[in-house]
Motif scaffolding. Structure first.
Motif, short mmCIF file in Angstrom:
data_model
loop_
_atom_site.label_atom_id
_atom_site.label_comp_id
_atom_site.label_asym_id
_atom_site.label_seq_id
_atom_site.Cartn_x
_atom_site.Cartn_y
_atom_site.Cartn_z
N GLU A 88 1.50 -37.63 48.50
CA GLU A 88 1.56 -36.49 47.91
C GLU A 88 2.28 -36.37 46.79
N VAL A 89 3.63 -36.97 47.01
CA VAL A 89 4.58 -36.89 45.88
C VAL A 89 4.09 -37.47 44.72
N THR A 129 15.37 -31.79 41.25
CA THR A 129 14.72 -30.14 41.79
C THR A 129 13.10 -30.33 42.26
N PHE A 130 12.46 -31.03 41.37
CA PHE A 130 11.01 -31.26 41.56
C PHE A 130 10.81 -31.91 42.85
N LEU A 131 11.57 -32.91 43.25
CA LEU A 131 11.53 -33.80 44.52
C LEU A 131 11.89 -32.94 45.52
N THR A 132 12.80 -32.06 45.59
CA THR A 132 13.37 -31.23 46.58
C THR A 132 12.26 -30.22 47.02
N ARG A 133 11.62 -29.65 45.88
CA ARG A 133 10.56 -28.69 46.16
C ARG A 133 9.37 -29.35 46.86
N THR A 134 9.04 -30.55 46.43
CA THR A 134 7.92 -31.41 46.89
C THR A 134 8.04 -31.66 48.31
N PHE A 135 9.31 -32.05 48.59
CA PHE A 135 9.42 -32.66 50.12
C PHE A 135 9.67 -31.30 50.86
#
Length: 100
Positions: free
Chosen positions: A3-4, A87-93
């Motif tokens: 998904e990431v 930030t992108f990864l934090t939102r994704t996870f």
């Protein structure tokens, strides 16, 4: 991790205040290389970001290459890129369903 990487493949237009000029997706093989779960963003001003997932563990690796007129410019853009990707990864996870 699927998904990431799918989210990284879904229309990123800008990273660290630099426009994405080209997206190279190595999922089906590219430039004579075997297929791999790698996305490379070619950015303005001869910079790039490469995102790849580990094939053996739930780990994502991000490589950043930045060019600028001064060391201060490079440091600022690198920090912006790092912050934006984090930030992108934090939102994704945080939006992924938890595994049970």
């Amino acid at each position: 991790m699927v998904e990431v990487m799918a989210r990284f493949r879904s229309g990123v237009k800008e990273l660290g205040s630099r426009k994405v000029l080209t997206v190279l997706d190595y999922a089906k093989g590219l430039d004579g290389l075997p297929k791999s779960n790698v996305v490379k963003y070619l950015l303005e001003e001869n910079s790039f970001v490469v995102v790849r997932s580990s094939g053996t563990e739930p780990k994502l690796k991000v490589y950043i290459s930045v060019n600028g007129k001064t060391q201060k410019d490079v440091t600022n853009v690198e920090a912006k890129l790092s912050d934006q990707i984090q930030t992108f990864l934090t939102r994704t996870f945080s939006s992924e369903p938890s595994e049970k």
